[in-house]
Design a protein around this motif. Structure first.
Motif, PDB file in Angstrom:
ATOM      1  N   THR A  79      -4.763  -1.773 -18.452  1.00 44.21           N
ATOM      2  CA  THR A  79      -4.026  -1.382 -19.644  1.00 44.21           C
ATOM      3  C   THR A  79      -3.302  -2.595 -20.201  1.00 44.21           C
ATOM      4  N   SER A  80      -3.459  -2.823 -21.511  1.00 40.70           N
ATOM      5  CA  SER A  80      -2.806  -3.977 -22.134  1.00 40.70           C
ATOM      6  C   SER A  80      -2.316  -3.630 -23.533  1.00 40.70           C
ATOM      7  N   LEU A  81      -1.276  -4.343 -23.941  1.00 38.70           N
ATOM      8  CA  LEU A  81      -0.707  -4.205 -25.274  1.00 38.70           C
ATOM      9  C   LEU A  81       0.046  -5.483 -25.574  1.00 38.70           C
ATOM     10  N   SER A  82      -0.130  -6.011 -26.766  1.00 45.27           N
ATOM     11  CA  SER A  82       0.532  -7.246 -27.162  1.00 45.27           C
ATOM     12  C   SER A  82       2.044  -7.132 -26.946  1.00 45.27           C
ATOM     13  N   GLY A  83       2.622  -8.161 -26.317  1.00 43.11           N
ATOM     14  CA  GLY A  83       4.053  -8.177 -26.046  1.00 43.11           C
ATOM     15  C   GLY A  83       4.430  -7.574 -24.703  1.00 43.11           C
ATOM     16  N   PHE A  84       3.426  -7.047 -23.963  1.00 38.58           N
ATOM     17  CA  PHE A  84       3.671  -6.422 -22.663  1.00 38.58           C
ATOM     18  C   PHE A  84       2.757  -7.045 -21.614  1.00 38.58           C
ATOM     19  N   SER A  85       3.192  -6.992 -20.359  1.00 39.29           N
ATOM     20  CA  SER A  85       2.342  -7.446 -19.257  1.00 39.29           C
ATOM     21  C   SER A  85       1.204  -6.453 -19.053  1.00 39.29           C
ATOM     22  N   THR A  86       0.060  -6.952 -18.645  1.00 42.05           N
ATOM     23  CA  THR A  86      -1.105  -6.108 -18.367  1.00 42.05           C
ATOM     24  C   THR A  86      -0.915  -5.392 -17.035  1.00 42.05           C
ATOM     25  N   ALA A  87      -1.281  -4.119 -16.988  1.00 40.66           N
ATOM     26  CA  ALA A  87      -1.211  -3.331 -15.752  1.00 40.66           C
ATOM     27  C   ALA A  87      -2.629  -3.016 -15.296  1.00 40.66           C
ATOM     28  N   VAL A  88      -2.858  -3.131 -13.981  1.00 41.46           N
ATOM     29  CA  VAL A  88      -4.184  -2.869 -13.418  1.00 41.46           C
ATOM     30  C   VAL A  88      -4.054  -1.877 -12.270  1.00 41.46           C
ATOM     31  N   ALA A  89      -4.849  -0.819 -12.324  1.00 39.15           N
ATOM     32  CA  ALA A  89      -4.990   0.123 -11.204  1.00 39.15           C
ATOM     33  C   ALA A  89      -6.382  -0.121 -10.630  1.00 39.15           C
ATOM     34  N   GLU A  90      -6.434  -0.635  -9.408  1.00 41.76           N
ATOM     35  CA  GLU A  90      -7.699  -1.089  -8.808  1.00 41.76           C
ATOM     36  C   GLU A  90      -8.608   0.024  -8.290  1.00 41.76           C
ATOM     37  N   ARG A  91      -8.059   1.072  -7.729  1.00 40.08           N
ATOM     38  CA  ARG A  91      -8.888   2.088  -7.073  1.00 40.08           C
ATOM     39  C   ARG A  91      -8.610   3.472  -7.655  1.00 40.08           C
ATOM     40  N   VAL A  92      -9.154   3.725  -8.830  1.00 41.25           N
ATOM     41  CA  VAL A  92      -9.006   5.015  -9.492  1.00 41.25           C
ATOM     42  C   VAL A  92     -10.174   5.889  -9.054  1.00 41.25           C
ATOM     43  N   GLU A  93      -9.877   6.954  -8.336  1.00 43.77           N
ATOM     44  CA  GLU A  93     -10.911   7.852  -7.804  1.00 43.77           C
ATOM     45  C   GLU A  93     -11.171   8.996  -8.786  1.00 43.77           C
ATOM     46  N   VAL A  94     -12.412   9.131  -9.222  1.00 44.92           N
ATOM     47  CA  VAL A  94     -12.820  10.234 -10.095  1.00 44.92           C
ATOM     48  C   VAL A  94     -13.654  11.199  -9.263  1.00 44.92           C
ATOM     49  N   ARG A  95     -13.276  12.478  -9.316  1.00 41.52           N
ATOM     50  CA  ARG A  95     -13.976  13.512  -8.557  1.00 41.52           C
ATOM     51  C   ARG A  95     -14.584  14.546  -9.507  1.00 41.52           C
ATOM     52  N   LEU A  96     -15.606  15.217  -9.019  1.00 44.49           N
ATOM     53  CA  LEU A  96     -16.309  16.237  -9.811  1.00 44.49           C
ATOM     54  C   LEU A  96     -15.359  17.304 -10.338  1.00 44.49           C
ATOM     55  N   GLN A  98     -12.670  17.354 -11.927  1.00 43.54           N
ATOM     56  CA  GLN A  98     -11.228  17.175 -11.852  1.00 43.54           C
ATOM     57  C   GLN A  98     -10.763  16.102 -12.824  1.00 43.54           C
ATOM     58  N   THR A  99      -9.485  16.203 -13.218  1.00 46.53           N
ATOM     59  CA  THR A  99      -8.854  15.159 -14.020  1.00 46.53           C
ATOM     60  C   THR A  99      -7.985  14.319 -13.097  1.00 46.53           C
ATOM     61  N   THR A 100      -8.222  13.016 -13.111  1.00 40.58           N
ATOM     62  CA  THR A 100      -7.397  12.079 -12.344  1.00 40.58           C
ATOM     63  C   THR A 100      -6.287  11.602 -13.273  1.00 40.58           C
ATOM     64  N   PRO A 101      -5.021  11.958 -12.964  1.00 42.04           N
ATOM     65  CA  PRO A 101      -3.931  11.543 -13.837  1.00 42.04           C
ATOM     66  C   PRO A 101      -3.449  10.130 -13.480  1.00 42.04           C
ATOM     67  N   ILE A 102      -3.481   9.237 -14.462  1.00 44.82           N
ATOM     68  CA  ILE A 102      -2.985   7.876 -14.268  1.00 44.82           C
ATOM     69  C   ILE A 102      -2.036   7.559 -15.423  1.00 44.82           C
ATOM     70  N   ASP A 103      -0.738   7.663 -15.154  1.00 49.15           N
ATOM     71  CA  ASP A 103       0.264   7.267 -16.129  1.00 49.15           C
ATOM     72  C   ASP A 103       0.598   5.806 -15.886  1.00 49.15           C
ATOM     73  N   VAL A 104       0.730   5.041 -16.973  1.00 47.32           N
ATOM     74  CA  VAL A 104       0.915   3.600 -16.878  1.00 47.32           C
ATOM     75  C   VAL A 104       2.244   3.212 -17.518  1.00 47.32           C
ATOM     76  N   THR A 105       3.020   2.387 -16.807  1.00 51.67           N
ATOM     77  CA  THR A 105       4.246   1.831 -17.353  1.00 51.67           C
ATOM     78  C   THR A 105       4.034   0.336 -17.548  1.00 51.67           C
ATOM     79  N   LEU A 106       4.188  -0.124 -18.782  1.00 50.99           N
ATOM     80  CA  LEU A 106       4.046  -1.545 -19.090  1.00 50.99           C
ATOM     81  C   LEU A 106       5.417  -2.191 -19.200  1.00 50.99           C
ATOM     82  N   SER A 107       5.524  -3.397 -18.653  1.00 51.32           N
ATOM     83  CA  SER A 107       6.777  -4.173 -18.722  1.00 51.32           C
ATOM     84  C   SER A 107       6.710  -5.140 -19.882  1.00 51.32           C
TER      85      SER A 107
END
Length: 110
Positions: A79-96, A98-107
């Motif tokens: 996840t990236s946005l100008s003026g903010f540090s990039t956030a990376v989630a390395e191991r996002v598991e997707v299952r049949l 189901q919705t995998t919820p990933i909320d991201v906080t950028l600094s």
């Protein structure tokens, strides 16, 4: 009479198994992008990568994003946005199915 009963039984079995035939073969990844004060960040770029998947989304006015019809597996979410540090989630598991919820906080920074 027997023929009619056989067709009725066939129809009942078909109706009972139809939901099983319509099962999902994919999953979803969805969440929100916010800053450290929990304010929504619209316009953030979110990339989902792994295997044959290489998709991009942009957060909406409320910071929400979603990836749909994603094959099961492990992915990297960036996840990236100008003026903010990039956030990376390395191991996002997707299952049949189901919705995998990933909320991201950028600094601020970067």
């Amino acid at each position: 009479m027997i023929r009619r009963a056989m067709w009725a039984l066939f129809a009942a079995v078909l109706c009972a198994t139809a939901p099983a035939l319509a099962q999902d073969t994919t999953g979803r990844v969805a969440g929100t992008v916010v800053d450290s004060s929990k304010a929504a960040l619209p316009g953030a770029t979110i990339k989902l990568e792994g295997g044959a998947v290489n998709q991009m989304a942009v957060s909406d006015g409320e910071g929400r994003y979603a990836f749909v019809a994603i094959p099961p597996g492990t992915y990297k979410l960036t996840t990236s946005l100008s003026g903010f540090s990039t956030a990376v989630a390395e191991r996002v598991e997707v299952r049949l199915g189901q919705t995998t919820p990933i909320d991201v906080t950028l600094s601020v920074g970067g």
